[in-house]
Scaffold this active site. Sequence first.
Site, PDB file in Angstrom:
ATOM      1  N   CYS A 143     -17.664  -0.903  -4.412  1.00 35.75           N
ATOM      2  CA  CYS A 143     -17.645   0.547  -4.205  1.00 35.75           C
ATOM      3  C   CYS A 143     -19.068   1.114  -4.293  1.00 35.75           C
ATOM      4  CB  CYS A 143     -16.679   1.207  -5.180  1.00 35.75           C
ATOM      5  SG  CYS A 143     -16.172   2.872  -4.640  1.00 35.75           S
ATOM      6  N   HIS A 145     -11.612  -1.799  -4.764  1.00 28.50           N
ATOM      7  CA  HIS A 145     -11.349  -2.083  -6.170  1.00 28.50           C
ATOM      8  C   HIS A 145     -10.097  -2.967  -6.261  1.00 28.50           C
ATOM      9  CE1 HIS A 145     -14.215   0.816  -7.728  1.00 28.50           C
ATOM     10  NE2 HIS A 145     -13.708   1.752  -6.953  1.00 28.50           N
TER      11      HIS A 145
END
Length: 526
Positions: free
Chosen positions: A353, A437
């Site tokens: 991310c 994630h």
Amino acid sequence: MTGQRRGGGLLVAGTTSDAGKSVVTAGICRWLARQGVKVAPFKGQNMSLNSYVTRDGAEIGRAQAMQAQAARVEPSALMNPVLLKPGSDRTSQVVLLGRPVGEMSARGFFGSGTPAGGGGREALLSTVVECLEELRSTYDAVICEGAGSPAEINLRRTDIVNMGVARAADLPVLVVGDIDRGGVFASFFGTTALLAPADQRLVAGYLVNKFRGDVSLLRPGLDMLEGITGRRSYGVLPYAHGLGIDEEDGLRVSLRGAVRESVVAPPVGDEVLRVAVCAVPLMSNFTDVDALAAEPGVVVRFVDRPEEFVDADLVVVPGTRGTVRALAWLRERGLADALLRRAAEGRPVLGICGGFQLLGEHIEDDVESRAGEVPGLGLLPVRVRFAADKTLARPTGSALGEPVEGYEIHHGVAEVLGGEAFLDGCRVGSVWGTHWHGSLESDGFRRGFLRRVADAAGRRFVPAPDTSFAALREEQLDRLGDLIAEHADTDALWRLIEGGAPANLPFVPPGHPDHAAHAAHPGTPS
């Protein structure tokens, strides 16, 4: 259990932050679910950088998603209607009913209104109570988690998560205290005594957490506490090592040098694999590395100095709520240069991310930091532009010949200009990057990735062939349920959930400074 009905409830409060509210809430949820009770978790307002995306694309606190798993139900935005994601010491992004609605200072959030145009505390409290009531109309019981301490009297007038919601929904309150840090009896008494009478009447009793030793030695103190306050103890939970549940907040403590607790098992191969996680500012969803720590022979450590990269076989740059700030921090500490050297030497780096974004060539941020155009580390052929709309998704796909599931929470939109495809991102040599994630929780993919890391690092490490992260998580949640089943007075706890706070609980002096006014007007917020 008999006499089950819709709408039972309980608020698990704490004498302090980290008293064990999340653990106790999850434990009660798992204990009830095993008894056949349809139960849901709830937290009216959460402040956390660890969040999760529900199947319908709503963002909630990751602790509530974990508690929903403990309850064996699908998480939803109803379980965490207000989520605050800190962006600095003074501001947070406000996520309302699973959707971001703007950035606000603490004074602005608790003052005149919200970014959604609401009327401040009363509008938020109304939303919170409506969500709670919708859950109570559907489930046999709803176990609510408080935040911090209910005795933070400077915040009581704006409280929508502790006594504010307890009084609005007429919920009994169980106060959890961490005896391991000391002073638990004073904390129980002081927490109760500082509350206004209308709030005190809902405080049913106490639960001691993290006790080491002979419980019989504690009994005289619990009896004295009951004599002083008129409120009983609902149990004493022992100190439990290695629970491994999702953390609520990455800001609460410094993680430098902290080792992520892992399965106590020897490596399958001849050597261990060492993972260093950059403890970047505003680190978010660092629970991504839990799946690595669950592997026998993988040691995960949080670091903030370049010399701690030296013996690391893999460096993970995790998510962050401040990509540009994290990039500057890496450069200031010499970690950016250490990452460049690693890449040049063919040593593995994984960016997730925000960590993926800063590994790219260029960042254009007029949303998160408003820093404008900033050069990235240039390790991946990626250009990132921050968009006003947040990406919230639950993608599925494949990588390294294995199926992968994940979730996305980011404003940055990545344009991948080259390299080998890797999930939504790319790989160049030993450097990997993705927005996903949770991808490492996919067992086959995690094993395949670790094999490649071990090969690049020259380690004789072999991933365990049968490690199931989902099964390990279930075992941990069952351990939480066992703590409640074996060490709490579950009959009394169920009566509390079903019937509410006992009647005629005494007022505990010295009480709230405004107790006389509250006695005269018990319906007004203090």
